[in-house]
Design a protein around this motif. Structure first.
Motif, mmCIF file in Angstrom:
data_model
loop_
_atom_site.group_PDB
_atom_site.id
_atom_site.type_symbol
_atom_site.label_atom_id
_atom_site.label_comp_id
_atom_site.label_asym_id
_atom_site.label_seq_id
_atom_site.Cartn_x
_atom_site.Cartn_y
_atom_site.Cartn_z
ATOM 1 N N LEU A 16 0.827 -1.206 0.000
ATOM 2 C CA LEU A 16 0.000 0.000 0.000
ATOM 3 C C LEU A 16 0.863 1.259 0.000
ATOM 4 C CD1 LEU A 16 -2.648 -0.907 2.742
ATOM 5 C CD2 LEU A 16 -3.058 -0.772 0.277
ATOM 6 N N THR A 17 0.348 2.300 -0.622
ATOM 7 C CA THR A 17 0.920 3.624 -0.369
ATOM 8 C C THR A 17 0.021 4.257 0.695
ATOM 9 O OG1 THR A 17 -0.491 4.759 -1.938
ATOM 10 C CG2 THR A 17 1.570 3.843 -2.791
ATOM 11 N N TRP A 18 0.481 5.373 1.250
ATOM 12 C CA TRP A 18 -0.317 6.004 2.301
ATOM 13 C C TRP A 18 -1.655 6.505 1.760
ATOM 14 C CZ3 TRP A 18 -0.020 5.973 7.449
ATOM 15 C CH2 TRP A 18 1.171 5.483 8.012
ATOM 16 N N ASP A 19 -1.667 6.940 0.488
ATOM 17 C CA ASP A 19 -2.936 7.404 -0.069
ATOM 18 C C ASP A 19 -3.898 6.242 -0.283
ATOM 19 O OD1 ASP A 19 -2.487 10.170 -0.103
ATOM 20 O OD2 ASP A 19 -1.117 9.918 -1.793
ATOM 21 N N ALA A 77 2.291 -5.621 19.349
ATOM 22 C CA ALA A 77 1.652 -6.941 19.260
ATOM 23 C C ALA A 77 1.107 -7.392 20.612
ATOM 24 C CB ALA A 77 2.646 -7.963 18.710
ATOM 25 N N SER A 78 1.866 -7.137 21.689
ATOM 26 C CA SER A 78 1.403 -7.601 22.998
ATOM 27 C C SER A 78 0.123 -6.883 23.412
ATOM 28 C CB SER A 78 2.498 -7.417 24.046
ATOM 29 O OG SER A 78 2.700 -6.056 24.301
ATOM 30 N N THR A 79 -0.010 -5.617 23.015
ATOM 31 C CA THR A 79 -1.232 -4.882 23.332
ATOM 32 C C THR A 79 -2.411 -5.433 22.538
ATOM 33 O OG1 THR A 79 0.096 -2.915 23.699
ATOM 34 C CG2 THR A 79 -2.254 -2.580 23.402
ATOM 35 N N ILE A 80 -2.168 -5.727 21.258
ATOM 36 C CA ILE A 80 -3.239 -6.281 20.427
ATOM 37 C C ILE A 80 -3.699 -7.618 20.999
ATOM 38 C CG2 ILE A 80 -3.785 -7.194 18.124
ATOM 39 C CD1 ILE A 80 -1.825 -5.152 16.974
ATOM 40 N N LYS A 81 -2.715 -8.414 21.394
ATOM 41 C CA LYS A 81 -3.035 -9.755 21.878
ATOM 42 C C LYS A 81 -3.807 -9.742 23.201
ATOM 43 C CE LYS A 81 0.546 -12.607 19.816
ATOM 44 N NZ LYS A 81 1.758 -13.384 20.111
ATOM 45 N N ALA A 82 -3.799 -8.600 23.891
ATOM 46 C CA ALA A 82 -4.554 -8.523 25.139
ATOM 47 C C ALA A 82 -6.045 -8.720 24.870
ATOM 48 C CB ALA A 82 -4.306 -7.188 25.838
ATOM 49 N N GLY A 83 -6.467 -8.468 23.641
ATOM 50 C CA GLY A 83 -7.860 -8.736 23.288
ATOM 51 C C GLY A 83 -7.996 -10.182 22.828
ATOM 52 N N ALA A 84 -8.085 -11.088 23.787
ATOM 53 C CA ALA A 84 -8.023 -12.524 23.475
ATOM 54 C C ALA A 84 -9.161 -12.965 22.554
ATOM 55 C CB ALA A 84 -8.049 -13.333 24.766
ATOM 56 N N ASP A 85 -10.282 -12.255 22.622
ATOM 57 C CA ASP A 85 -11.433 -12.688 21.816
ATOM 58 C C ASP A 85 -11.243 -12.417 20.322
ATOM 59 O OD1 ASP A 85 -11.369 -10.024 22.579
ATOM 60 O OD2 ASP A 85 -13.511 -9.731 22.181
ATOM 61 N N GLN A 86 -10.202 -11.667 19.953
ATOM 62 C CA GLN A 86 -9.980 -11.383 18.534
ATOM 63 C C GLN A 86 -8.910 -12.290 17.934
ATOM 64 O OE1 GLN A 86 -9.290 -7.170 17.983
ATOM 65 N NE2 GLN A 86 -10.829 -6.658 19.510
ATOM 66 N N SER A 87 -8.550 -13.340 18.652
ATOM 67 C CA SER A 87 -7.504 -14.233 18.171
ATOM 68 C C SER A 87 -7.881 -14.819 16.817
ATOM 69 C CB SER A 87 -7.285 -15.362 19.179
ATOM 70 O OG SER A 87 -6.308 -16.234 18.678
ATOM 71 N N GLY A 88 -6.902 -14.849 15.907
ATOM 72 C CA GLY A 88 -7.147 -15.398 14.580
ATOM 73 C C GLY A 88 -7.688 -14.383 13.597
ATOM 74 N N LEU A 89 -7.994 -13.186 14.090
ATOM 75 C CA LEU A 89 -8.569 -12.180 13.193
ATOM 76 C C LEU A 89 -7.525 -11.182 12.691
ATOM 77 C CD1 LEU A 89 -11.911 -11.415 15.085
ATOM 78 C CD2 LEU A 89 -11.566 -12.822 13.049
ATOM 79 N N TRP A 90 -6.355 -11.155 13.350
ATOM 80 C CA TRP A 90 -5.363 -10.158 12.996
ATOM 81 C C TRP A 90 -4.286 -10.737 12.080
ATOM 82 C CZ3 TRP A 90 -5.282 -4.951 14.326
ATOM 83 C CH2 TRP A 90 -6.233 -4.545 15.264
ATOM 84 N N LYS A 91 -3.720 -9.868 11.260
ATOM 85 C CA LYS A 91 -2.539 -10.241 10.475
ATOM 86 C C LYS A 91 -1.584 -9.056 10.392
ATOM 87 C CE LYS A 91 -3.080 -14.285 7.767
ATOM 88 N NZ LYS A 91 -3.046 -14.923 6.463
ATOM 89 N N LEU A 92 -0.412 -9.368 9.886
ATOM 90 C CA LEU A 92 0.645 -8.363 9.806
ATOM 91 C C LEU A 92 1.034 -8.123 8.352
ATOM 92 C CD1 LEU A 92 3.070 -6.718 11.040
ATOM 93 C CD2 LEU A 92 4.314 -8.876 11.081
ATOM 94 N N ALA A 93 1.196 -6.847 7.981
ATOM 95 C CA ALA A 93 1.672 -6.487 6.637
ATOM 96 C C ALA A 93 2.709 -5.382 6.789
ATOM 97 C CB ALA A 93 0.495 -6.008 5.794
ATOM 98 N N PRO A 94 3.499 -5.127 5.738
ATOM 99 C CA PRO A 94 4.440 -4.005 5.816
ATOM 100 C C PRO A 94 3.672 -2.681 5.879
ATOM 101 C CG PRO A 94 4.938 -5.425 3.939
ATOM 102 C CD PRO A 94 3.617 -5.846 4.455
ATOM 103 N N ILE A 95 4.311 -1.662 6.406
ATOM 104 C CA ILE A 95 3.647 -0.368 6.490
ATOM 105 C C ILE A 95 3.482 0.239 5.096
ATOM 106 C CG2 ILE A 95 4.478 0.121 8.821
ATOM 107 C CD1 ILE A 95 6.584 1.983 7.415
#
Lengths: 269, 290, 456
Positions: free
Chosen positions: C201-204, C301-319
């Protein structure tokens, strides 16, 4: 009729103010029973996480040890500072002259220097005395509290000087006058001063943080603040820590407030 | 009239407190004074005359933060002390039952931890918080007020939180002070048919004058050293609009590459200001009193 | 009377030490008989502590004369755990990790170093990368040069600039803040995007995604108009910073910074961001499922993971990449910290060797840290350790650590200089006016003036 109305208005006013005051505190107690996520969303009802929060808090920090440390320090500081500062405050009124007035101003002014400016020289000073990481470096700067001197001085203005003259005629020594006449008569002033002094010592944060090096000497605010570290603090556990750390101040207030009931003459009669 | 005994008692009673204050407060202050003539970063200090004082005069951030702090003091202190005094007088009335309960409740805010009350206050003042919901429902505003993100409202939030937190604290000063007033004065006033207002302004306030002076100075001093509330509630923002002078001093020493010399200069400027205001106030009250 | 004499002696000695400047020289004798005293107190404290498993392990190794090392740092579950694991690998030392809040820790290091007092110094301190050069510059001689102990080429190149001053390396690079775009797969699918669409992605285009998300009732990301700390991600992704190599402000002539403000303003005026005013609201917005994307350093990542009910819904991409800027990449960094040995500490040499042996030379350590605590460093030889290839269930089985480790080597290096905090403060002061539509060039030059004022 008129009297009853004014009485009700007064009470209503006090009830409203009390409610507004107590609400955040109540919320803090409620929060101690909730999960971190619920706390963040401002949940207003009791939850079921209390035991878990207590267990986490006890496991994460040495609260027992620091509680004892803080209690010990605060009690020693309160007793010493009350004695030292009331003595000075009394003397500034009873033996008032030009020189003492100036000295009093100088002492009071010292509390107006921001602590951030004093912290490094103070650290160096205690290192030179070899007292770092020693409780003396917490106690010594706290016992000559300018605001307590000021507090006793202002309250002593209303102290009846005739009583002192009478005691002198009876042949009382100056120190006896202080201990056996002034001290009992000013009970409510001492009670208030004890609350202030205890609170200041108990909540003192920045200086103990800098001056104490070993964790076994940490005071309660330092231990509790460690609970809230990290990127995702567990606020449930933090609330438990906070409640433990505020309880003693409330207790002290609760015990001492009884002295706000009868006035100076009440104790003489 | 002075005899040897009183002279000795005077100085020995004062000496311990005086020595403590001199050693643990004025010696560090003196060293801060020396520092204020030195410039450089961290430990690389050299004497540089009045450079820091000149920098102070030209420092926009200093004046902005000082201005903010003085606004807090000017608005907060009179309101807070007035409420505290009224509450103390009411609570001193033996006819009010449950006095102890009210007293404890009103005292509680000043022991409520910063961490918990900042979370709660932010929830209350949030865009979808209690206050905005109330205002919307009562049709007072059309869109929610962004309390902590708006320069004016953020200041209001800080002031409200300060009043909320410290009214109970200053109430204790007045409660203690009221105990030292001879109750027979009030009994006489009652016989003369004075109402609440008359007793309050004609008797209580004049007799409590030393205490009112004390609390004003204490409140002024603590406002000028205000730090935690702002850091926790608004972080000084938006922009610099709620940042305080003591936050700035802290930043200069510990957050930026430290300029200990300049930080000491700003601290001493605050010191001079509070002392000046104190003397001014003392003169004003004296003129009225005598 | 005695008290007065004592007091005046005290005052005199203090005054004398003040005149001597740092006072460390003049008081060496006092300091000497004190150290024995205080170490006594430390050992005493140790025995009194509850004997947890690790502690009893340490105790047995103490009999083989291991050197006590004190560390000042923050975050027990991150830095504390890292030192515990490192300690377990090196028998020559026993580590005492003293935990403090981050701001508290940094303040305490300042105070102690500025006082010039050398007794009771910790052996190792943790300093955040953004502040590090300020410390190195402020207290010459206080930090131990590490060039002789470490091979800096073993570490991600962007880290070296952070921990060096005047060409000398002082810090042992540790955790990374390699930036990533964390996103909710379910939300972006609703908006008609696939995993592939997220990779380049570009920022736009990213903002475009926001509009589509908003149409489906989701927010793109959080937005705090009073926090410009994300600018450093954008700047570093182009190899830029707030300042130039000489530490001079580079606000007006900084295309990347202008782009930051253009986007910041666009987000501020948009209806696809969730406005927050602090960290806890930010965290609440993520864990509460309000936002689809988070762009931050990998530590988020550790903050995101604190929401245990969203497990499996997140992914990582380059900025996203800043289009049209020279040298723009989709790799960047935000935050991170490193370890420093204090030159005047009692066991400085042992501490330096310990760090070099463990964090600077042991891939097993990084394997253990990744496996047990999901902690990642910037030690390049460790980028292929076994534990990194474990899929993370929270991120739909993605090998998050391996991906991040691959990015680390590609982060453009910038020299942040010493004045990042000052630059951010100066920019923050003019940000409300920029958001209100003020002239950006003149406001940035105002900020430059303020910056120059604050670094004198």
């Amino acid at each position: 009729m008129n009297k009853a109305v004014s009485y009700s208005i007064k009470r209503l006013f006090l009830i409203i103010i009390s409610f507004l005051s107590v609400f955040p505190f109540l919320w803090m107690v409620i929060s101690a029973t909730n999960d971190s996520a619920d706390i963040m969303m401002g949940k207003l009802t009791f939850g079921r996480a209390l035991l878990k929060n207590i267990r986490n808090a006890i496991e994460s920090a040495n609260l027992g040890r620091s509680f004892i440390n803080s209690t010990l320090l605060s009690v020693v500081i309160t007793i010493l500072s009350l004695f030292i500062c009331s003595l000075a405050g009394y003397a500034f009124v009873i033996y008032k002259n030009k020189a003492t007035e100036v000295l009093c101003m100088i002492i009071v002014a010292s509390m107006m220097v921001p602590f951030a400016a004093k912290i490094i020289p103070l650290y160096r000073m205690f290192a030179n005395m070899g007292l770092l990481n020693n409780y003396l470096c917490i106690i010594l700067p706290a016992i000559g509290a300018p605001f307590l001197v000021f507090f006793f001085r202002q309250n002593s203005e209303s102290f009846p000087k005739e009583t002192i003259e009478a005691a002198r005629v009876d042949g009382c020594n100056e120190w006896i006058i202080f201990t056996s006449i002034y001290f009992p008569m000013m009970r409510s002033t001492y009670a208030a001063a004890a609350i202030f002094s205890f609170m200041a010592a108990w909540n003192n944060y920045m200086w103990p943080l800098i001056a104490l090096q070993s964790e076994s000497k940490y005071t309660l605010p330092l231990a509790v603040s460690n609970l809230a570290n990290g990127f995702t603090p567990d606020y449930g556990m933090v609330m438990v820590g906070i409640i433990i750390s505020t309880a003693p101040t409330i207790l002290i207030f609760f015990i001492l407030q009884k002295n706000f009931v009868e006035g100076i003459l009440g104790s003489v009669k | 009239m002075e005899n040897k005994k009183t002279v000795l008692a005077r100085w020995s009673m004062i000496s311990i407190a005086a020595v403590c204050v001199m050693v643990f407060s004025y010696v560090p202050t003196a060293s801060a004074f020396l520092l204020s003539f030195q410039t450089g970063k961290g430990a690389n200090l050299q004497f540089n005359g009045f450079a820091n004082y000149i920098r102070l005069i030209n420092d926009g951030t200093f004046w902005v933060t000082l201005g903010n702090t003085l606004i807090y003091a000017a608005v907060e202190i009179p309101i807070m002390l007035f409420i505290a005094l009224v509450v103390a007088v009411l609570l001193n009335d033996p006819n009010i039952k449950e006095r102890g309960v009210y007293r404890t409740c009103i005292f509680l805010p000043c022991v409520t931890s910063m961490v918990s009350y900042s979370i709660l206050f932010k929830n209350i003042f949030a865009l979808d918080g209690i206050i905005n919901n109330l205002l919307l429902r009562l049709n007072i505003v059309a869109t929610p007020i962004p309390f902590v993100l708006d320069a004016f409202w953020a200041k209001v939030v800080i002031i409200v939180s300060l009043i909320w937190r410290y009214t109970g604290y200053y109430m204790i000063f007045y409660l203690a002070g009221l105990q030292n007033i001879d109750p027979s004065i009030y009994e006489a006033a009652k016989l003369d048919g004075c109402n609440f207002n008359q007793t309050f302004f004609k008797i209580t306030v004049p007799l409590l004058k030393p205490i009112i002076f004390l609390t004003t100075i204490m409140a002024l001093n603590s406002t000028l050293q205000l730090f935690d509330e702002v850091v926790n509630l608004t972080g000084g923002g938006p922009g610099n609009s709620t940042r305080t002078i003591s936050e700035y001093i802290y930043d200069l020493s510990f957050n930026y590459v430290p300029s200990y010399g300049y930080s000491a200069t700003v601290s001493l400027a605050v010191f001079a200001l509070v002392v000046a205001l104190t003397i001014l106030q003392k003169e004003v009250t004296r003129e009225k009193g005598e | 009377m005695k008290g007065k004499v004592l007091a005046s002696v005290l005052t005199l000695s203090i005054a004398a030490s003040l005149v001597c400047g740092c006072g460390s020289q003049a008081t060496e004798t006092v300091a000497e008989d004190k150290t024995s005293d205080s170490t006594g107190a430390v050992t005493e404290a140790k025995t009194e502590e509850k004997t947890s498993e690790t502690k009893s392990e340490e105790k047995t190794s103490e009999t083989t004369e291991s050197v006590p090392i004190t560390v000042w740092g923050w975050d027990q579950s991150f830095n504390g755990v890292s030192f515990e694991e490192a300690d377990a690998l090196d028998d020559s030392v026993t580590v005492d990790f003293q935990e403090m809040g981050k701001a508290d820790c940094l303040q305490k290091i300042h105070t102690v170093l500025a006082s010039g007092v050398t007794d009771d110094l910790p052996d190792i301190v943790i300093i955040s990368d953004a502040a590090a050069q300020g410390y190195l510059m402020s207290y010459p001689g206080s930090f131990l040069p590490m060039d002789d102990y470490l091979n800096y080429n073993d570490f991600a190149s962007y880290k070296k600039d952070y921990v060096s001053y005047d060409g000398v390396g002082y810090g042992v690079p540790f955790d990374t803040g390699v930036a990533g775009l964390f996103y909710r797969t379910d939300y972006i699918e609703e908006a008609g995007y696939t995993e592939d669409d997220m990779q380049n992605l570009t920022w736009d285009e990213y903002a475009e995604l926001g509009k589509k998300l908003a149409a489906n009732g989701h927010m793109l990301q959080t937005f705090n108009p009073n926090d410009v700390s994300n600018f450093q991600i954008l700047l570093q992704s182009c190899g830029q910073w707030y300042t130039d190599d000489n530490g001079q402000a580079k606000f007006v002539d900084n295309e990347a910074l202008h782009e930051c403000y253009r986007l910041f303003k666009e987000f501020n005026e948009s209806d696809f961001v969730k406005v927050v005013s602090d960290w806890s609201e930010f965290q609440g917005a993520i864990n509460g499922g309000d936002v689809a994307c988070v762009i931050r350093g990998s530590w988020i990542a550790s903050t995101i993971k604190a929401g245990a009910d969203q497990s499996g819904l997140w992914k990582l991409a380059p900025i996203p990449v800043l289009e049209g800027i020279n040298g723009a990449t989709n790799k960047s960094n935000q935050g991170g910290s490193s370890f420093y040995v204090l030159a005047n500490a009692k066991n400085a040499d042992a501490a330096a060797k310990f760090l070099a042996n463990t964090f600077g030379g042991n891939t097993d350590l990084y394997n253990t840290l990744a496996k047990n605590a999901n902690i990642m460093g910037t030690y390049l030889p460790a980028s292929s350790v076994e534990a990194y290839s474990t899929g993370d269930d929270y991120f739909s089985g993605q090998e998050v650590n391996k991906i991040l480790a691959g990015w680390i080597a590609e982060i453009p290096a910038v020299n942040p200089g010493a004045y990042t905090a000052e630059a951010q403060a100066a920019l923050l002061a003019v940000t409300p006016e920029i958001l209100n539509g003020g002239d950006i060039d003149s406001l940035l030059s105002t900020a430059e003036e303020q910056f120059n004022q604050s670094i004198q």
